[in-house]
Design a protein around this motif. Structure first.
Motif, short mmCIF file in Angstrom:
data_model
loop_
_atom_site.label_atom_id
_atom_site.label_comp_id
_atom_site.label_asym_id
_atom_site.label_seq_id
_atom_site.Cartn_x
_atom_site.Cartn_y
_atom_site.Cartn_z
N LEU A 42 -15.98 1.28 -6.17
CA LEU A 42 -15.08 2.07 -5.54
C LEU A 42 -14.76 1.71 -4.15
O LEU A 42 -13.37 1.78 -3.85
N GLU A 43 -15.41 0.62 -3.70
CA GLU A 43 -14.78 -0.03 -2.36
C GLU A 43 -13.71 -1.18 -2.70
O GLU A 43 -12.82 -1.01 -1.88
N GLN A 44 -13.90 -1.51 -3.94
CA GLN A 44 -12.69 -2.60 -4.13
C GLN A 44 -11.37 -2.04 -4.53
O GLN A 44 -10.56 -2.31 -3.91
N LEU A 45 -11.66 -0.71 -4.94
CA LEU A 45 -10.29 0.44 -5.32
C LEU A 45 -9.71 0.73 -3.99
O LEU A 45 -8.59 0.67 -3.66
N ASP A 46 -10.54 0.91 -2.99
CA ASP A 46 -10.15 1.40 -1.72
C ASP A 46 -9.36 0.27 -0.77
O ASP A 46 -8.40 0.30 -0.60
N LEU A 47 -9.82 -1.00 -1.27
CA LEU A 47 -9.28 -1.96 -0.41
C LEU A 47 -7.87 -2.23 -1.39
O LEU A 47 -6.86 -2.63 -0.78
N LEU A 48 -8.05 -2.16 -2.65
CA LEU A 48 -6.59 -2.53 -3.43
C LEU A 48 -5.45 -1.43 -3.12
O LEU A 48 -4.33 -1.86 -2.99
N GLY A 49 -6.10 -0.03 -2.87
CA GLY A 49 -5.32 0.93 -2.46
C GLY A 49 -4.33 0.45 -0.99
O GLY A 49 -3.31 0.93 -0.71
N GLU A 50 -5.31 -0.18 -0.17
CA GLU A 50 -4.72 -0.51 1.32
C GLU A 50 -3.76 -1.52 1.05
O GLU A 50 -2.78 -1.39 1.83
N ILE A 51 -3.97 -2.37 0.23
CA ILE A 51 -2.61 -3.50 -0.13
C ILE A 51 -1.52 -2.81 -0.73
O ILE A 51 -0.63 -3.73 -1.15
N LEU A 52 -1.82 -1.85 -1.72
CA LEU A 52 -0.87 -1.38 -2.61
C LEU A 52 0.54 -1.32 -2.27
O LEU A 52 1.40 -1.94 -2.78
N PRO A 53 0.78 -0.71 -0.96
CA PRO A 53 2.09 -0.68 -0.39
C PRO A 53 2.82 -2.19 -0.46
O PRO A 53 3.95 -2.26 -0.91
N GLU A 54 1.93 -3.07 0.23
CA GLU A 54 2.57 -4.47 0.12
C GLU A 54 2.77 -4.94 -1.14
O GLU A 54 3.76 -5.73 -1.20
N MET A 55 1.95 -4.92 -2.17
CA MET A 55 1.87 -5.37 -3.46
C MET A 55 3.32 -4.71 -4.18
O MET A 55 4.11 -5.56 -4.60
N ARG A 56 3.56 -3.63 -3.98
CA ARG A 56 4.87 -3.03 -4.76
C ARG A 56 6.14 -3.42 -3.91
O ARG A 56 6.89 -3.90 -4.58
N LYS A 57 5.85 -3.59 -2.41
CA LYS A 57 7.13 -4.32 -1.80
C LYS A 57 7.46 -5.73 -2.37
O LYS A 57 8.32 -6.09 -2.59
N GLY A 58 6.06 -6.45 -2.30
CA GLY A 58 6.28 -7.70 -2.83
C GLY A 58 6.70 -7.87 -4.16
O GLY A 58 7.70 -8.91 -4.58
N PHE A 59 6.40 -7.07 -5.19
CA PHE A 59 7.01 -7.26 -6.67
C PHE A 59 8.57 -6.76 -6.44
O PHE A 59 9.28 -7.29 -7.33
#
Lengths: 219, 382
Positions: B319-336
């Motif tokens: 669940l902590e890993q998912l929280d961390l993924l959630g934090e970089i998600l906007p950047e990841m979407r932007k990057g893609f």
């Protein structure tokens, strides 16, 4: 007629440095080079020692893919016109390291490939390992094994009186060269199983796959 | 949305090597639901579950799991990774996934796979040597069951069908989108390309060269069969990470899990494996950069799924890993989105499939009343 060199790969599984297995591999490599050369073909002999690939082979068993030098060794075997394979005798058979290398080759990679089998041991009492272990292994892999297998016990490296070991080496090399008959002949040997590489290069059209799924095996 | 980002699970019950504790099946099943709900909470687009029929997995009956999660979520797309098209009756697949489509208002798609557990084939009366043929015949039937209301069919691997109607009919008259997953079988890339379906490469555990070769073949054949350009083919990739704010902390914490993982444990070092495969162990920034680099050999693609609950990691850590993924998600979407080809299609959804079909059409098949000759529909309309 293609103009490329005939490619020979010598696979050896000796563990000590230097090893009698590598000594025998060197003798065979040189003899094959001469024998193929004598038939007027350019020849390129590459040695693949398995000892430095031991970790990579264990990793391949666990991960399912080859890394680095092992991947290069496998590609060399894939593209070889003929092979010389040499193992020390361990517990009445080829060594585990030797077998592991053949375990990780893709199905069909040795189909129709001419091969010289060879082994070393401390005593000549192990010599039937060639015919009871190596020959069936290579037959299963659908390689074409030459009639003469070369076995070298420790004593053979000293007994030069009649040159019996060298005679066997020369005979095996000659048999391999005769089977090779140049790169074009090597490529025209028995039909091979379709490899994954071939499928990538020229995929079977889906209509054909559909027909095969329905039981039609005619290509 | 251009790119879907989500997670997939294989549902393994694996001991935590740092404590020696193995979760119960009940704990693992409940953890799977908690992970899926967390995925939605942090803004991920897809949750996919595998299918296994033997210990140490809890991933049998994936449709019950997906329907249960569907009832407790609002937005996340439910999918599979993979559905065993070889050993599962395509008639049941047609029914099950059409049902989930209705229950979740179209939030479902699925990924076909062959399965590599030898004994599963005979357990279900099949022969693993027919794996490719089973995948081809079964899927051809599945498509017909979803697109044709009345199916007459005869093949090699299941009993014939005469006048068969699979129910319920697909929601809005549109079958769930299908991905085909394969690591090293060109025939499956060919199958996906032929139908214009999606192709998913597991990607994790394998060198990038494997992935690149399969994706390239699929793209070329997708174009060959006239579904669009190679760049317009629908590609999905797996991925795998372990992250902590500090890169060294991630390596230190993950190493015992890596060293003992069922798939690659006791083999290559963590360092070698991260170099050879997409596994990334490090800071969120490192995970972000590595993930965005997948495009260099796969091209612009549509779906990225990460494996996060594996190797015995406890639920809290996942669940902590998912929280961390959630934090970089906007950047990841932007990057893609950055530099994405103008012609590259968005990831398919139920809405996009309905739009492509010219709108929603109810395709309910009403039974004829043998007494009056009328159908249910006529009675309702009357």
């Amino acid at each position: 007629m293609t103009t490329r060199s005939t490619r020979i790969v010598v696979v050896s599984a000796g563990l000590s440095v230097p090893s009698s297995t590598r000594l025998l591999a060197d003798k065979l490599g040189s003899a094959v080079e001469r024998a193929v050369g004598a038939r007027g073909h350019e020849v390129d002999v590459e040695h693949v020692e398995l000892r430095p690939l031991a970790h990579a082979l264990a990793d391949h068993l666990l991960t399912g893919f080859p890394s680095g030098d092992l991947a290069r060794a496998i590609e060399a075997v894939r593209h070889a016109d003929g092979l010389v394979v040499v193992t020390p005798v361990f517990s009445a058979s080829y060594s585990g390291l030797f077998k592991t290398f053949f375990d990780v080759l893709e199905n069909g990679m040795l189909d129709g490939k001419p091969v010289v089998i060879a082994a070393t041991a401390g005593t000549a009492r192990h010599s039937l390992v060639l015919d009871h272990a190596l020959r069936p292994l290579l037959a299963y892999l659908r390689a074409v094994v030459v009639p003469t297998g070369v076995f070298a016990a420790s004593e053979d490296f000293g007994a030069t009186d009649d040159g019996a070991l060298d005679k066997r080496v020369e005979r095996a090399a000659g048999e391999l060269a005769a089977l090779l008959g140049g790169p074009a002949a090597a490529e025209a040997t028995a039909p091979r199983r379709r490899s994954v590489e071939a499928e990538f290069a020229a995929p079977t059209p889906f209509e054909q796959l559909l027909r095969e799924a329905g039981g039609d095996t005619v290509r | 949305m251009g790119m879907q980002i989500g997670i997939f699970t294989v549902g393994d019950v694996t001991p935590d090597p740092t404590t020696g504790r193995t979760p119960t099946e009940h704990e693992r099943i409940k953890a799977t639901v908690a992970i899926a709900k967390k995925a939605e909470e942090v803004g991920l687009d897809v949750f996919a579950t595998g299918e296994h029929h033997n210990p140490p997995f809890i991933a049998s009956n994936p449709t019950a799991t997906l329907a249960y999660i569907g009832a407790q979520t609002e937005n996340i797309i439910l999918s599979t990774a993979t559905t065993l098209i070889t050993t599962t009756d395509p008639v049941l697949i047609a029914e099950d996934y059409a049902k989930i489509q209705h229950l979740t208002d179209g939030r479902v798609d699925l990924m076909m796979g062959r399965g590599n557990t030898g004994p599963v084939y005979p357990w279900f009366g099949k022969d693993i040597r027919q794996g490719i043929n089973l995948a081809i015949e079964n899927y051809a039937l599945l498509r017909r069951l979803w697109t044709e209301a009345n199916v007459d069919w005869e093949g090699r691997f299941r009993t014939p069908l005469q006048g068969y109607t699979s129910t319920p009919r697909p929601l809005d008259g549109v079958a769930p989108f299908v991905w085909h997953g394969s690591i090293r079988s060109p025939e499956i890339a060919e199958q996906a390309a032929y139908y214009g379906d999606g192709f998913f490469h597991n990607h994790i555990f394998w060198p990038a060269s494997h992935t690149q070769q399969m994706v390239r073949l699929y793209r070329e054949r997708f174009a060959h069969y006239g579904h669009g350009t190679a760049e317009q083919a629908i590609v999905g990739l797996g991925g795998q990470f372990f992250m902590r704010k500090n890169s060294q902390d991630a390596v230190r914490e993950f190493r015992p899990y890596f060293d003992n993982a069922p798939v690659y444990g006791h083999g290559p070092s963590l360092e070698d494996f991260t170099r050879q495969t997409p596994l990334t162990v490090g800071s969120p920034q490192e995970v972000l950069e590595r993930t965005l680099s997948f495009r260099e050999y796969a091209g612009d693609y549509q779906r990225q799924l990460f494996l996060v609950d594996h190797a015995g990691l406890p639920l809290k850590t996942v669940l902590e890993q998912l929280d961390l993924l959630g934090e970089i998600l906007p950047e990841m979407r932007k990057g893609f989105a950055e530099g994405r080809g103008a012609d590259v299609p968005d990831a398919p959804t139920h809405a996009s499939l309905v739009a492509a079909a010219g709108g929603a059409h109810d395709v309910t098949v009403h039974a004829e009343d043998t007494m009056t000759g009328t159908t249910d529909r006529e009675e309702i309309d009357a």
